[in-house]
Every structure is written in structure tokens, then in C-alpha cells.
Design an enzyme around this catalytic site. Structure first.
Site: not given
Length: 147
Positions: A69, A72
Site C-alpha cells: 500500500c 501506508c
């Protein structure tokens, strides 16, 4: 609030009873002798998640994330900086939703990154999306003030 708090060691998961005023004096675990607070983000698995969330008597903020991600990964340094500022009043931790799918499913994580604020085993708030350090700290403090 009680003058004594239980703090779970992020290294050995032993529960430590401490006077609340000792939290700021860099206490060590009574079992493994390592620092209870190092300003580091704890990485949680199934066993450590249960121990840390349910037995800690300080709030925990968990970042649900995945290594693939982009948002993230971009938020990770900000989350680590926030941990340095917020400990020992708040414990910061991460859960990789790819390796800990049971935990992610239990808390119905729909998007990542998702920050979840826990206190005494209960989810009190959640925030979706990447944030910078100041925004993470501001969000955590605003939740803390509500409870």
C-alpha cells in the site's frame, strides 16, 4: 484514575504494575528488563495483539497497513514520529493486514491505512487515510480528550 497501571511489555508480553507517575521515568520490564517505552512502534501479531490491546491500561493506537500500500508506506515515518511524541501516554502499534487477516477481519478493516484507537480492549475511534505526523498527533489527542 487509579495510581497503579498495568503496562504490557512489547518485548515479552509480561504485565507490569507501575505507579502512573513512573511512566515518564523510562521504566523497564520486571521480567525481561527491557524498556517498556522506547518511542518505537510495536508490531502486533495474533497473540501480542490480544495481550497489548486487552491488558494495557494506557490507550493504544493501531495502524492497520499492508506492505504493498503506497499511502501506508508514505505514512509510516509520520506514525513512527508520532510514537516518539505520544509515548508513554499512548502506545503506538502496527498490524500488517496481509499476515494478520483474522485481526483485520475481526475489526472489519475496509481500507488502509486505518488508525484505530483502543482503550481497555475497546475500540473508541478510527480514522481512515494517510496523515502526516501533526495530523496523527492532533487526532490521537482529540480522541483522548473525549474519553
Amino acid at each position: 484514575m487509579s495510581d497503579i497501571v498495568h503496562i504490557v511489555c512489547p518485548h515479552c508480553l509480561a504485565s507490569n504494575r507501575l505507579p502512573r507517575e513512573r511512566l515518564i521515568s523510562s521504566p523497564n520490564c520486571g521480567k525481561c528488563k527491557k524498556s517498556l517505552f522506547s518511542g518505537q512502534v510495536a508490531t502486533l501479531s495474533g497473540v501480542s495483539f490480544a495481550a497489548m490491546i486487552e491488558r494495557n491500561e494506557i490507550p493504544m493506537v493501531v495502524d492497520f497497513w499492508a506492505p504493498w500500500c503506497g499511502p501506508c508506506k508514505s505514512m509510516a515515518p509520520a506514525f513512527e514520529q508520532a510514537a516518539k511524541v505520544l509515548e508513554p501516554k499512548i502506545r503506538m502499534a502496527k498490524v500488517n493486514i496481509d499476515t494478520e487477516q483474522t485481526i483485520a477481519n475481526r475489526f472489519k478493516i475496509q481500507s488502509i491505512p486505518t488508525l484505530v484507537y483502543f482503550f481497555r480492549g475497546k475500540e473508541l475511534a478510527r480514522q481512515n487515510g494517510a496523515m502526516d505526523t501533526a495530523s496523527i498527533i492532533r487526532w490521537v489527542q482529540s480522541v483522548s480528550e473525549q474519553f
